[in-house]
Scaffold this motif. Structure first.
Motif, PDB file in Angstrom:
ATOM      1  N   SER A 117     -19.257 -19.412 -30.976  1.00  0.00           N
ATOM      2  CA  SER A 117     -18.827 -20.547 -30.156  1.00  0.00           C
ATOM      3  C   SER A 117     -19.276 -20.320 -28.719  1.00  0.00           C
ATOM      4  CB  SER A 117     -17.303 -20.675 -30.197  1.00  0.00           C
ATOM      5  OG  SER A 117     -16.825 -20.715 -31.521  1.00  0.00           O
ATOM      6  N   ILE A 118     -19.909 -21.335 -28.125  1.00  0.00           N
ATOM      7  CA  ILE A 118     -20.322 -21.225 -26.728  1.00  0.00           C
ATOM      8  C   ILE A 118     -19.853 -22.458 -25.951  1.00  0.00           C
ATOM      9  CG2 ILE A 118     -22.377 -19.910 -27.416  1.00  0.00           C
ATOM     10  CD1 ILE A 118     -23.989 -22.454 -26.369  1.00  0.00           C
ATOM     11  N   THR A 119     -19.776 -22.317 -24.640  1.00  0.00           N
ATOM     12  CA  THR A 119     -19.556 -23.465 -23.762  1.00  0.00           C
ATOM     13  C   THR A 119     -20.866 -23.738 -23.039  1.00  0.00           C
ATOM     14  OG1 THR A 119     -17.220 -22.925 -23.461  1.00  0.00           O
ATOM     15  CG2 THR A 119     -18.232 -24.387 -21.830  1.00  0.00           C
ATOM     16  N   TRP A 120     -21.367 -24.966 -23.204  1.00  0.00           N
ATOM     17  CA  TRP A 120     -22.612 -25.365 -22.548  1.00  0.00           C
ATOM     18  C   TRP A 120     -22.399 -26.736 -21.923  1.00  0.00           C
ATOM     19  CZ3 TRP A 120     -26.220 -29.275 -22.663  1.00  0.00           C
ATOM     20  CH2 TRP A 120     -27.431 -29.012 -22.013  1.00  0.00           C
ATOM     21  N   ALA A 121     -22.566 -26.828 -20.612  1.00  0.00           N
ATOM     22  CA  ALA A 121     -22.384 -28.092 -19.889  1.00  0.00           C
ATOM     23  C   ALA A 121     -21.033 -28.727 -20.218  1.00  0.00           C
ATOM     24  CB  ALA A 121     -23.525 -29.060 -20.194  1.00  0.00           C
ATOM     25  N   ASN A 122     -20.001 -27.877 -20.273  1.00  0.00           N
ATOM     26  CA  ASN A 122     -18.629 -28.303 -20.565  1.00  0.00           C
ATOM     27  C   ASN A 122     -18.445 -28.851 -21.969  1.00  0.00           C
ATOM     28  OD1 ASN A 122     -17.529 -27.633 -17.986  1.00  0.00           O
ATOM     29  ND2 ASN A 122     -18.455 -29.490 -17.141  1.00  0.00           N
ATOM     30  N   HIS A 123     -19.363 -28.563 -22.861  1.00  0.00           N
ATOM     31  CA  HIS A 123     -19.248 -28.915 -24.271  1.00  0.00           C
ATOM     32  C   HIS A 123     -19.183 -27.631 -25.102  1.00  0.00           C
ATOM     33  CE1 HIS A 123     -20.151 -33.295 -24.064  1.00  0.00           C
ATOM     34  NE2 HIS A 123     -20.808 -32.942 -22.974  1.00  0.00           N
ATOM     35  N   THR A 124     -18.418 -27.666 -26.185  1.00  0.00           N
ATOM     36  CA  THR A 124     -18.435 -26.562 -27.137  1.00  0.00           C
ATOM     37  C   THR A 124     -19.595 -26.772 -28.103  1.00  0.00           C
ATOM     38  OG1 THR A 124     -16.051 -26.213 -27.003  1.00  0.00           O
ATOM     39  CG2 THR A 124     -17.174 -25.325 -28.928  1.00  0.00           C
ATOM     40  N   ARG A 168     -13.473 -13.846 -29.098  1.00  0.00           N
ATOM     41  CA  ARG A 168     -12.247 -14.146 -29.841  1.00  0.00           C
ATOM     42  C   ARG A 168     -10.997 -14.069 -28.970  1.00  0.00           C
ATOM     43  NH1 ARG A 168     -14.753 -10.674 -33.599  1.00  0.00           N
ATOM     44  NH2 ARG A 168     -13.291  -8.989 -33.145  1.00  0.00           N
ATOM     45  N   SER A 169     -11.027 -13.286 -27.926  1.00  0.00           N
ATOM     46  CA  SER A 169      -9.828 -13.105 -27.104  1.00  0.00           C
ATOM     47  C   SER A 169      -9.416 -14.439 -26.489  1.00  0.00           C
ATOM     48  CB  SER A 169     -10.091 -12.076 -26.003  1.00  0.00           C
ATOM     49  OG  SER A 169     -11.027 -12.550 -25.073  1.00  0.00           O
ATOM     50  N   GLY A 170      -8.157 -14.677 -26.477  1.00  0.00           N
ATOM     51  CA  GLY A 170      -7.640 -15.920 -25.919  1.00  0.00           C
ATOM     52  C   GLY A 170      -7.312 -16.976 -26.957  1.00  0.00           C
ATOM     53  N   ARG A 171      -7.684 -16.769 -28.218  1.00  0.00           N
ATOM     54  CA  ARG A 171      -7.413 -17.793 -29.229  1.00  0.00           C
ATOM     55  C   ARG A 171      -5.910 -17.954 -29.493  1.00  0.00           C
ATOM     56  NH1 ARG A 171     -11.139 -20.099 -32.957  1.00  0.00           N
ATOM     57  NH2 ARG A 171     -13.295 -19.480 -32.627  1.00  0.00           N
ATOM     58  N   ASP A 172      -5.161 -16.845 -29.459  1.00  0.00           N
ATOM     59  CA  ASP A 172      -3.731 -16.960 -29.740  1.00  0.00           C
ATOM     60  C   ASP A 172      -3.033 -17.773 -28.655  1.00  0.00           C
ATOM     61  OD1 ASP A 172      -1.307 -16.006 -31.369  1.00  0.00           O
ATOM     62  OD2 ASP A 172      -0.764 -15.392 -29.329  1.00  0.00           O
ATOM     63  N   ALA A 173      -3.355 -17.473 -27.380  1.00  0.00           N
ATOM     64  CA  ALA A 173      -2.751 -18.234 -26.282  1.00  0.00           C
ATOM     65  C   ALA A 173      -3.113 -19.708 -26.384  1.00  0.00           C
ATOM     66  CB  ALA A 173      -3.204 -17.652 -24.950  1.00  0.00           C
ATOM     67  N   GLY A 224      -2.668 -32.117 -28.397  1.00  0.00           N
ATOM     68  CA  GLY A 224      -3.037 -31.006 -29.280  1.00  0.00           C
ATOM     69  C   GLY A 224      -4.404 -30.441 -28.976  1.00  0.00           C
ATOM     70  N   TYR A 225      -5.203 -31.133 -28.157  1.00  0.00           N
ATOM     71  CA  TYR A 225      -6.522 -30.591 -27.809  1.00  0.00           C
ATOM     72  C   TYR A 225      -6.404 -29.693 -26.589  1.00  0.00           C
ATOM     73  CZ  TYR A 225     -11.308 -30.132 -26.203  1.00  0.00           C
ATOM     74  OH  TYR A 225     -12.513 -29.604 -25.793  1.00  0.00           O
ATOM     75  N   VAL A 226      -6.825 -28.450 -26.738  1.00  0.00           N
ATOM     76  CA  VAL A 226      -6.831 -27.493 -25.632  1.00  0.00           C
ATOM     77  C   VAL A 226      -8.218 -26.867 -25.580  1.00  0.00           C
ATOM     78  CG1 VAL A 226      -5.843 -25.375 -24.683  1.00  0.00           C
ATOM     79  CG2 VAL A 226      -4.375 -27.003 -25.897  1.00  0.00           C
ATOM     80  N   PRO A 227      -8.956 -27.063 -24.508  1.00  0.00           N
ATOM     81  CA  PRO A 227     -10.298 -26.474 -24.427  1.00  0.00           C
ATOM     82  C   PRO A 227     -10.218 -24.964 -24.281  1.00  0.00           C
ATOM     83  CG  PRO A 227      -9.713 -27.456 -22.331  1.00  0.00           C
ATOM     84  CD  PRO A 227      -8.607 -27.814 -23.289  1.00  0.00           C
ATOM     85  N   HIS A 228     -11.271 -24.311 -24.656  1.00  0.00           N
ATOM     86  CA  HIS A 228     -11.355 -22.852 -24.514  1.00  0.00           C
ATOM     87  C   HIS A 228     -12.713 -22.526 -23.914  1.00  0.00           C
ATOM     88  CE1 HIS A 228     -10.309 -18.668 -25.530  1.00  0.00           C
ATOM     89  NE2 HIS A 228     -11.587 -18.518 -25.813  1.00  0.00           N
ATOM     90  N   ARG A 229     -12.733 -21.581 -22.987  1.00  0.00           N
ATOM     91  CA  ARG A 229     -13.990 -21.178 -22.373  1.00  0.00           C
ATOM     92  C   ARG A 229     -14.626 -20.107 -23.245  1.00  0.00           C
ATOM     93  NH1 ARG A 229     -17.205 -23.886 -18.868  1.00  0.00           N
ATOM     94  NH2 ARG A 229     -18.824 -22.465 -18.191  1.00  0.00           N
TER      95      ARG A 229
END
Length: 277
Positions: free
Chosen positions: A66-73, A96-101, A164-169
């Protein structure tokens, strides 16, 4: 003629079958060359390789980053990787870190929308605690009767602008391509037709990907419509990319196209596996 599927998921990420069971399911449907490409994790590769060998299938070690590119996953598949490569393993762990939060925040938002207990409900579907994803929440919302199916859950709750949508970097494109190439692998843009980038944005993604050493794009995938098979075959030719093929399998009856129904690559493109088997 080989039936090749280079995009599948197991319980190691957000699939419902263990790696060996995915191999058996694919083999029964006629697949004889196969890659396991779990999200941001390579822990299922040894079991997948062993199962493929037992079934007489060609096996390709893989991952989907999974990557973030131009604010898109965006998702980048790595094929023919050394799954033990330290740079890749460490990079995936950081991703993977941060998925639980993120999962807990998704559950809080769903609770405010009138759906309590979503974190615990999603957790029932999680085999790898490091990889809680939107798909696990979607399965819980279907099980609890909130929605009839997974596409409805995503449409109503789990896409940008919905509760329910939460973005992840995630990782960067440069990092993902670097990890894959550093592990001896082939970088592939997964299901490019899924990203809402527009023609200009997509062109910029393809250009940067190629400059970084990206090699291929998925042309025939369960995430594309039949019209998009031909559109991305043309894009592959235009950019000089090799073409990949895969169902993006997660579960029997859950993916848009099952193994037996996925059409072959158009004859106008060069398969990414042209010299592998």
């Amino acid at each position: 003629m080989l039936n090749v599927d280079l995009h599948c998921h197991s319980t190691v990420s957000d699939g419902v079958l263990a790696p060996a069971a995915v191999a058996k399911y694919a083999h029964k449907a006629g697949v004889n060359a196969w890659a396991l490409t779990d999200h941001d994790e390579v822990g299922g590769v040894p079991a997948a390789r062993a199962a493929a060998a037992e079934l007489g299938m060609h096996f390709v070690s893989g991952v989907e980053i999974s990557i973030t590119w131009a604010n898109h996953t965006v998702h980048i598949v790595g094929l023919q990787i050394d799954a033990d490569n330290p740079g890749l393993v460490q990079g995936l762990a950081a991703t993977r870190s941060g998925r639980d939060a993120r999962g807990r925040e998704m559950a809080d938002q769903l609770a405010r929308a009138g759906i309590p207990g979503a974190y615990e409900g999603a957790l029932k579907f999680v085999d790898n605690p490091d990889l809680m994803s939107r798909t696990h929440f979607a399965r819980y919302l279907v099980e609890s009767g909130v929605c009839a199916n997974i596409p409805e859950v995503f449409r109503k709750y789990l896409v940008e602008g919905k509760p329910g949508y939460v973005p992840h970097r995630w990782a960067s494109l440069t990092q993902a391509v670097g990890w894959i190439r550093g592990a001896g692998g082939i970088p592939v843009i997964a299901h490019p037709g899924r990203y809402k980038l527009g023609m200009v944005g997509q062109g910029a993604l393809f250009d940067e990907f190629k400059q970084l050493g990206g090699t291929a794009i998925e042309v025939v995938t369960g995430s594309h419509t039949p019209d998009q098979y031909h559109l991305y075959a043309e894009e592959a030719r235009r950019y000089g990319f090799l073409a990949s093929r895969g169902t993006d399998f997660h579960a029997p009856g859950e993916s848009r196209v099952d193994f037996a129904a996925l059409p072959p690559l158009p004859s106008s493109v060069k398969p990414v596996w042209h010299d592998w088997f």
